[in-house]
Scaffold this motif. Sequence first.
Motif, mmCIF file in Angstrom:
data_model
loop_
_atom_site.group_PDB
_atom_site.id
_atom_site.type_symbol
_atom_site.label_atom_id
_atom_site.label_comp_id
_atom_site.label_asym_id
_atom_site.label_seq_id
_atom_site.Cartn_x
_atom_site.Cartn_y
_atom_site.Cartn_z
ATOM 1 N N SER A 1 0.827 -1.215 0.000
ATOM 2 C CA SER A 1 0.000 0.000 0.000
ATOM 3 C C SER A 1 0.860 1.264 0.000
ATOM 4 O O SER A 1 0.570 2.228 -0.711
ATOM 5 C CB SER A 1 -0.940 0.007 1.207
ATOM 6 O OG SER A 1 -1.821 -1.093 1.163
ATOM 7 N N ARG B 1 0.893 4.076 -3.151
ATOM 8 C CA ARG B 1 0.528 5.484 -2.956
ATOM 9 C C ARG B 1 1.483 6.409 -3.703
ATOM 10 O O ARG B 1 1.125 7.543 -4.036
ATOM 11 C CB ARG B 1 0.532 5.838 -1.463
ATOM 12 C CG ARG B 1 -0.632 5.255 -0.691
ATOM 13 C CD ARG B 1 -0.759 5.884 0.696
ATOM 14 N NE ARG B 1 -1.699 5.120 1.475
ATOM 15 C CZ ARG B 1 -1.374 4.232 2.398
ATOM 16 N NH1 ARG B 1 -0.097 4.004 2.660
ATOM 17 N NH2 ARG B 1 -2.295 3.563 3.065
ATOM 18 N N CYS C 1 -12.183 11.465 0.459
ATOM 19 C CA CYS C 1 -13.291 10.505 0.357
ATOM 20 C C CYS C 1 -14.610 11.272 0.505
ATOM 21 O O CYS C 1 -14.635 12.388 1.045
ATOM 22 C CB CYS C 1 -13.191 9.448 1.463
ATOM 23 S SG CYS C 1 -11.970 8.169 1.138
ATOM 24 N N PHE D 1 -15.702 5.259 2.927
ATOM 25 C CA PHE D 1 -14.534 4.711 2.240
ATOM 26 C C PHE D 1 -14.894 3.321 1.732
ATOM 27 O O PHE D 1 -15.784 2.658 2.255
ATOM 28 C CB PHE D 1 -13.314 4.665 3.169
ATOM 29 C CG PHE D 1 -13.523 3.927 4.455
ATOM 30 C CD1 PHE D 1 -13.284 2.559 4.539
ATOM 31 C CD2 PHE D 1 -13.966 4.597 5.594
ATOM 32 C CE1 PHE D 1 -13.477 1.871 5.729
ATOM 33 C CE2 PHE D 1 -14.151 3.909 6.793
ATOM 34 C CZ PHE D 1 -13.906 2.543 6.854
ATOM 35 N N HIS D 2 -14.193 2.892 0.668
ATOM 36 C CA HIS D 2 -14.543 1.645 0.000
ATOM 37 C C HIS D 2 -13.529 0.533 0.226
ATOM 38 O O HIS D 2 -13.722 -0.585 -0.243
ATOM 39 C CB HIS D 2 -14.701 1.883 -1.505
ATOM 40 C CG HIS D 2 -15.741 2.899 -1.826
ATOM 41 N ND1 HIS D 2 -15.457 4.240 -1.998
ATOM 42 C CD2 HIS D 2 -17.091 2.779 -1.955
ATOM 43 C CE1 HIS D 2 -16.574 4.900 -2.256
ATOM 44 N NE2 HIS D 2 -17.570 4.047 -2.232
ATOM 45 N N SER D 3 -12.447 0.829 0.914
ATOM 46 C CA SER D 3 -11.448 -0.197 1.186
ATOM 47 C C SER D 3 -10.594 0.252 2.358
ATOM 48 O O SER D 3 -10.592 1.437 2.735
ATOM 49 C CB SER D 3 -10.552 -0.439 -0.040
ATOM 50 O OG SER D 3 -9.728 0.689 -0.275
ATOM 51 N N ASP E 1 -7.486 0.496 2.263
ATOM 52 C CA ASP E 1 -6.457 1.387 1.718
ATOM 53 C C ASP E 1 -6.951 2.823 1.680
ATOM 54 O O ASP E 1 -6.212 3.755 1.985
ATOM 55 C CB ASP E 1 -6.057 0.928 0.311
ATOM 56 C CG ASP E 1 -5.486 -0.475 0.322
ATOM 57 O OD1 ASP E 1 -4.685 -0.768 1.226
ATOM 58 O OD2 ASP E 1 -5.864 -1.272 -0.551
ATOM 59 N N GLU E 2 -8.237 3.015 1.307
ATOM 60 C CA GLU E 2 -8.799 4.361 1.326
ATOM 61 C C GLU E 2 -8.870 4.891 2.752
ATOM 62 O O GLU E 2 -8.611 6.067 2.995
ATOM 63 C CB GLU E 2 -10.198 4.368 0.692
ATOM 64 C CG GLU E 2 -10.185 4.315 -0.811
ATOM 65 C CD GLU E 2 -11.544 4.621 -1.422
ATOM 66 O OE1 GLU E 2 -11.642 4.632 -2.643
ATOM 67 O OE2 GLU E 2 -12.503 4.861 -0.664
ATOM 68 N N GLY F 1 -5.612 6.195 3.750
ATOM 69 C CA GLY F 1 -5.381 7.520 3.173
ATOM 70 C C GLY F 1 -6.078 8.616 3.961
ATOM 71 O O GLY F 1 -5.521 9.694 4.173
#
Length: 266
Positions: free
Chosen positions: A140, A144, A229, A247-249, A251-252, A255
């Motif tokens: 990850s 980025r 987001c 957020f959708h994951s 990882d998001e 962030g």
Amino acid sequence: MSNSVAPQIRVVPVDLIRPGSTQARRHFDAASLQELARSIGESGVVQPIVLRTRVWGYELLAGERRWRAAQLAGLHDIPAVLRDDLSEDEAFVLGLIENLQRESLSPIETAAGLKRLGETFELTHDQIGERIGKSREYVSNYLRLLNLEERVAALVNEGHILLGHAKVLAALPARDQLRFADEIVRHKLTVRQLERRVSQHRHPVPVFSPGKPGDWERLERQLSDLVGCPVAISHEKSGRGELRVSFHSLDELDGVLERLGYTANS
């Protein structure tokens, strides 16, 4: 990977070899190559490179640095393992893993290689990590870096900006990336110093007085830009309300937390 054909070791003329299109590495330090060339001139090529046969000669799958250094050393032949059993995707994975194990890729080359690996095999960050023997956080963090502005990415590739700096810059808008990249180079900032300057630069959201519905929508857009987001605000006349960040994951989420200045050690 297929093992239907046993790898063969050959001595191959260096001028019949060409770098493969699957190679993740694109940059080679001239001084380091010269140093390796001197070593090869004295001791030869210790570890074979990896090739596959083509109509025009041999395609290089792994070991491009050794091949280049062998040419600088004046060698006419080089030991090689032939892997004609590999598909295009398997050849790419082999070369990427070797480069990662040798830590011979620049940060941006690593990020691009991991991205291609994930897209080729439709892998999550966890699965990419398992494939190359690294953690999800490792994957990850590198991915980025693909958010870096082109000129900032070039500074990272050239070694003027370290990976720790790059991870901080990747969370910023392009104009801020350029500004802070210049400060890193000019003032030789440590990662901790950079983090403090970025934190000071980020302005808190202005005190908001309830007004027209359009004001709320504008605030939602501003907050969405801030955290990267979608943000939704619901409110009552009494002043009570709710602020929701979607957020959708994971990882998001990582962030979002980075933009808010949160770290796992906080």
